[in-house]
Each structure stands twice: as C-alpha cells, then as structure tokens.
Design an enzyme around this catalytic site. Structure first.
Site, PDB file in Angstrom:
ATOM      1  N   CYS A  75      28.772 -11.085  59.921  1.00 47.72           N
ATOM      2  CA  CYS A  75      28.024 -12.083  60.677  1.00 47.72           C
ATOM      3  C   CYS A  75      28.930 -13.240  61.060  1.00 47.72           C
ATOM      4  O   CYS A  75      29.341 -14.026  60.209  1.00 47.72           O
ATOM      5  CB  CYS A  75      26.849 -12.564  59.824  1.00 47.72           C
ATOM      6  SG  CYS A  75      25.981 -13.970  60.518  1.00 47.72           S
ATOM      7  N   ASP A 152      36.432  -0.880  45.670  1.00 49.66           N
ATOM      8  CA  ASP A 152      37.881  -0.969  45.418  1.00 49.66           C
ATOM      9  C   ASP A 152      38.275  -1.543  44.061  1.00 49.66           C
ATOM     10  O   ASP A 152      39.439  -1.501  43.698  1.00 49.66           O
ATOM     11  CB  ASP A 152      38.540  -1.847  46.494  1.00 49.66           C
ATOM     12  CG  ASP A 152      38.467  -1.231  47.880  1.00 49.66           C
ATOM     13  OD1 ASP A 152      38.313   0.001  47.962  1.00 49.66           O
ATOM     14  OD2 ASP A 152      38.572  -1.975  48.864  1.00 49.66           O
ATOM     15  N   ARG A 187      50.519  24.792  47.337  1.00 54.37           N
ATOM     16  CA  ARG A 187      50.709  23.715  48.309  1.00 54.37           C
ATOM     17  C   ARG A 187      50.937  22.368  47.637  1.00 54.37           C
ATOM     18  O   ARG A 187      50.625  22.181  46.463  1.00 54.37           O
ATOM     19  CB  ARG A 187      49.462  23.586  49.197  1.00 54.37           C
ATOM     20  CG  ARG A 187      49.437  24.633  50.282  1.00 54.37           C
ATOM     21  CD  ARG A 187      48.270  24.446  51.225  1.00 54.37           C
ATOM     22  NE  ARG A 187      48.340  25.472  52.247  1.00 54.37           N
ATOM     23  CZ  ARG A 187      47.313  26.222  52.633  1.00 54.37           C
ATOM     24  NH1 ARG A 187      46.114  26.037  52.120  1.00 54.37           N
ATOM     25  NH2 ARG A 187      47.475  27.139  53.562  1.00 54.37           N
ATOM     26  N   GLU A 250      45.411   3.439  50.566  1.00 56.20           N
ATOM     27  CA  GLU A 250      45.396   3.052  51.979  1.00 56.20           C
ATOM     28  C   GLU A 250      46.389   1.921  52.278  1.00 56.20           C
ATOM     29  O   GLU A 250      47.068   1.922  53.291  1.00 56.20           O
ATOM     30  CB  GLU A 250      43.975   2.540  52.208  1.00 56.20           C
ATOM     31  CG  GLU A 250      43.460   2.434  53.543  1.00 56.20           C
ATOM     32  CD  GLU A 250      42.015   1.890  53.498  1.00 56.20           C
ATOM     33  OE1 GLU A 250      41.487   1.513  52.422  1.00 56.20           O
ATOM     34  OE2 GLU A 250      41.438   1.846  54.568  1.00 56.20           O
ATOM     35  N   VAL A 285      33.793   9.101  52.844  1.00 51.94           N
ATOM     36  CA  VAL A 285      33.192   9.954  51.810  1.00 51.94           C
ATOM     37  C   VAL A 285      33.161   9.195  50.478  1.00 51.94           C
ATOM     38  O   VAL A 285      32.239   9.326  49.683  1.00 51.94           O
ATOM     39  CB  VAL A 285      34.028  11.251  51.664  1.00 51.94           C
ATOM     40  CG1 VAL A 285      33.667  12.003  50.398  1.00 51.94           C
ATOM     41  CG2 VAL A 285      33.824  12.131  52.884  1.00 51.94           C
TER      42      VAL A 285
HETATM   43  P1  ADP Z   1      33.407  -9.087  52.003  1.00 51.42           P
HETATM   44  O1  ADP Z   1      32.257  -9.896  51.494  1.00 51.42           O
HETATM   45  O2  ADP Z   1      33.265  -7.642  51.627  1.00 51.42           O
HETATM   46  O3  ADP Z   1      34.737  -9.689  51.629  1.00 51.42           O
HETATM   47  P2  ADP Z   1      33.676 -10.104  54.734  1.00 51.42           P
HETATM   48  O4  ADP Z   1      34.945 -10.801  54.463  1.00 51.42           O
HETATM   49  O5  ADP Z   1      33.516  -9.381  56.018  1.00 51.42           O
HETATM   50  O6  ADP Z   1      33.314  -9.035  53.604  1.00 51.42           O
HETATM   51  O7  ADP Z   1      32.509 -11.186  54.644  1.00 51.42           O
HETATM   52  C1  ADP Z   1      31.165 -10.827  54.864  1.00 51.42           C
HETATM   53  C2  ADP Z   1      30.453 -11.925  55.616  1.00 51.42           C
HETATM   54  O8  ADP Z   1      30.489 -13.132  54.849  1.00 51.42           O
HETATM   55  C3  ADP Z   1      31.072 -12.305  56.942  1.00 51.42           C
HETATM   56  O9  ADP Z   1      30.666 -11.445  57.974  1.00 51.42           O
HETATM   57  C4  ADP Z   1      30.553 -13.712  57.145  1.00 51.42           C
HETATM   58  O10 ADP Z   1      29.234 -13.707  57.616  1.00 51.42           O
HETATM   59  C5  ADP Z   1      30.531 -14.259  55.727  1.00 51.42           C
HETATM   60  N1  ADP Z   1      31.749 -15.031  55.456  1.00 51.42           N
HETATM   61  C6  ADP Z   1      32.975 -14.574  55.139  1.00 51.42           C
HETATM   62  N2  ADP Z   1      33.861 -15.581  54.994  1.00 51.42           N
HETATM   63  C7  ADP Z   1      33.174 -16.726  55.232  1.00 51.42           C
HETATM   64  C8  ADP Z   1      33.498 -18.120  55.254  1.00 51.42           C
HETATM   65  N3  ADP Z   1      34.741 -18.540  54.982  1.00 51.42           N
HETATM   66  N4  ADP Z   1      32.521 -19.007  55.563  1.00 51.42           N
HETATM   67  C9  ADP Z   1      31.276 -18.592  55.831  1.00 51.42           C
HETATM   68  N5  ADP Z   1      30.911 -17.302  55.837  1.00 51.42           N
HETATM   69  C10 ADP Z   1      31.812 -16.380  55.543  1.00 51.42           C
END
Ligand code: ADP
Length: 366
Positions: A75, A152, A187, A250, A285
């Site tokens: 988002c 992870d 293999r 990865e 997967v």
């Molecule tokens: P994860 O939580 O798996 O590390 P992301 O880094 O994509 O995944 O973060 C998920 C969501 O959290 C983002 O799409 C955003 O809406 C919100 N988010 C991430 N970093 C920030 C930030 N510094 N400030 C506000 N919202 C954030």
C-alpha cells in the site's frame, strides 16, 4: 470492551491465519470488539467494507490454510501522511484503539510511524471537522503490537517467524522428490530457495537433505569456491554417492557482493565435472499449501499473546513485538527488533559479513 483490529500486510506466510484466528478469539474471550482489516494497510486507508467486526465463527476452519484469508497488499497510500490520516479516521469512527500488525519489517515500521504520529493525526482530524471532540477524547491513544509473518526467518529478535517451518517442510518435500529422480540418473541438482537477504531456509534445508554445498547471503564463499565445490562433488561421487545436491539462497552473493546465480553454479559443475546438472527454482511453492503444525501453534500462541500484551499495556505504550525466545512467547520493543533487522541488510550492503551474522542473533542458528 476495547476495540482491536488485526491485519496482515506485506508477503503472506503460512500460519498467518492461525494468528488472526487467535487474535479474534482471544479478543472476544476477553470482552473486546475485534475487527478484521482486509488487504493490509490499503483496507485501513479505504475503510468501508474492508474493516468488519469479527465474531467467533468468522475464523472457523482457517487454521490450516496457507496464505492469509483476510488478504494482504502493498500500500503506497499508507506511506503518505494523508493515507495515514484516512486510516486514523477509519479507526476512530469504529472505536479501534488497538492494532495487531502481522507482517515483515516494512509493515511493522509503518505501524510504529503511525502510532508515533497518532495524536497529531487526531488533532488534524478534529480541527478539520472529520471527527468530534468526543471521538478524539475516547480514542486518544493507539496501542500497537506486531507479529512477524515471514517464510524467510529474516527477523531479528525471534527464534522463528510465522511461516518458516511450513516453507522448510515444502522445500524438503521437493528435495526428497528430486533426490529420487537424481539418484536414478546420477544427476546433480541445484535448488534455489527463497531468502533474498536471509540464508536460513537454504542452510536448514541443506542440513536436512545432506546437500553437498550451500550458498547463503550472510556468508559468501571464498573466491575459490568453484574449485572447492567441484572437489567436494567429485569426492562424493567417488565414494559412491549417486546424486549431488547444491542449495542456493535466492540472495546468495560472492565476497564482492555480486549475486551468485544457479546458472553460474551449473556452468561451473558442467564445465569442470561434465555432470548431468539440473536447476530447480522452487519459487512460490514454498509459500503455498497448508501450514505445518508448528506454524499453526506458533501463530496461535503469538496471536493470543499479542492480545494479552495489548490489554495489559499502558495507553499509548511503545509498540511491542511478540517473539519466540527459547520456546517462550515474550514481548520485546518492536522498533529495536526492526532496527536490528535493518542493520543486517546494511551490514551486508557494506560487505561486513561477520556483523551480519552477529546481528542475526536469535533468528540464526548457532
Ligand atoms: P514487509 O512487511 O513484508 O516487509 P513491505 O516492506 O512491502 O513488506 O511493507 C508492507 C507495507 O507496509 C507497505 O506496502 C506499506 O503500506 C507499509 N510500509 C512499509 N514501510 C513503511 C513506512 N516506512 N512507513 C509507512 N508504511 C510503510
């Protein structure tokens, strides 16, 4: 009762549903009004049908499912103040003063930022007439608790993140399947597993599958790895082993920080040993399928503890993270764990591998 909302954000992982279920049921048990927020922060910003009150049965029959039934999304809006302002308005209108954020470091950073500026957001909502002074008064504080959902095991401060055990199980199933065919044809198999910044899945699946070689991001191989690896593979074959397995995270890199790819490893094996070599990239997967018992139990314990932590916290307390420490659910300061996790990535960026491993701390095997 107090208003609590639960949401999942960032990458999905098996066991998130168990956590959501535990938050809902523990909350209801303790007399709270519990809400789901669908599609992560996007649902919080958009409001409407995305924020709905949960009841006991709305989380029936989801504990075993992989992914997250309430949806997850990236988002961009929430990264902007205006987005968070809308999100705050949506929470206030429903009397939600507690949130359980389930996600990775991005999600948890966002939750921390949100809480830190919450009273400023409410002031602005009040001064622009979007909320009443009564609403402002009743929703003065936002309490935040974080749970780490990630396949992870890439988060510092917890022994295991929710989803890791299921992903490992999937990898091992795939490795077992591949081993029987590799065995028949003598293999060499190169398996790439997830972990852009974290070698946990690669390392553990290598141990559990008697792999001959493993590449992880935190501990790049010596520059003469092609030679060493070939020597090892050759030795194994000479001792009568009919298959060789190489596992590659990865995000594996060399000491210069350059990626080591499966193709590159394959070329080394083929050029030097002329072995029949195949690559398997497991991909999504690893995220799919039902969760293993460990993740169902972990999600349940963490979710229940999150609600209890919120109920026991002072209003407006600093956000806490529920972590697994020596098989105990414990409450840690959320942002310290996030900072340490980000520190690992920074250490790797400057090729300080020893520091990266040190910072991994509990989340990495010793
Ligand atoms: P994860 O939580 O798996 O590390 P992301 O880094 O994509 O995944 O973060 C998920 C969501 O959290 C983002 O799409 C955003 O809406 C919100 N988010 C991430 N970093 C920030 C930030 N510094 N400030 C506000 N919202 C954030």
């Amino acid at each position: 009762g107090k208003g609590i909302a639960v949401f999942t954000s960032g990458g999905d992982s098996q066991g998130m549903n168990a956590a959501v279920r535990a938050v809902v049921r523990t909350g209801i048990y303790l007399g709270c009004k519990v809400y789901f927020i669908r599609e992560g922060y996007q649902g919080m910003v958009d409001g409407g049908d995305n924020i709905i009150e949960a009841d006991w049965s709305s989380v029936s029959s989801i504990i075993h499912m992989g992914g997250t039934v309430i949806g997850s999304a990236r988002c961009m809006d929430f990264k902007e103040r205006w987005g968070r302002l809308k999100a705050a308005e949506n929470l206030v209108k429903r009397g939600i003063t507690n949130i359980v954020a389930i996600g990775g470091d991005g999600t948890l950073t966002g939750a921390d930022t949100f809480r830190a500026e919450y009273s400023g957001l409410l002031d602005e909502l009040l001064s622009t007439g979007r909320i009443t002074s009564d609403e402002r008064e009743k929703n003065k504080f936002l309490n935040v608790c974080g749970l780490v959902g990630s396949i992870d095991n890439d988060f510092c401060g917890t022994d295991m993140t929710i989803g890791t055990a299921s992903a490992l199980r999937r990898i091992i199933e795939a490795l077992d399947a591949i081993s029987s065919t590799a065995y028949s044809h003598q293999r060499t198999f190169i398996m790439e597993v997830m972990g852009r910044h974290c070698g946990y899945l690669a390392l553990l699946s290598a141990m559990a599958s008697e792999a001959d070689y493993v590449f992880i991001p935190e501990d790049p191989p010596n520059p003469n790895w092609p030679e060493k690896m070939c020597k090892k593979l050759k030795q194994e074959r000479e001792m009568g082993k009919r298959l060789n397995i190489i596992i590659l995270a990865e995000g594996a890199v060399d000491v210069e920080g350059q990626p080591i790819t499966a193709e590159q490893v394959k070329k080394v094996v083929v050029d030097n040993l002329q072995q029949d070599t195949r690559i398997t990239i497991l991909g999504h997967v690893q995220r799919g399928g039902n969760s293993v018992a460990f993740d169902r139990v972990l999600g349940s314990r963490m979710g229940a503890e999150a609600v209890m932590a919120l109920m026991e916290a002072e209003e407006g307390a600093t956000p806490c993270l529920i972590s697994l420490e020596g098989n105990q659910a414990v409450r840690l300061p959320l942002m310290e764990c996030v900072k340490q996790t980000k520190g690992v990535a920074e250490a790797m960026k400057v090729k300080d591998w020893a520091k990266a491993i040190e910072l991994r701390g509990r989340s990495f095997m010793r």
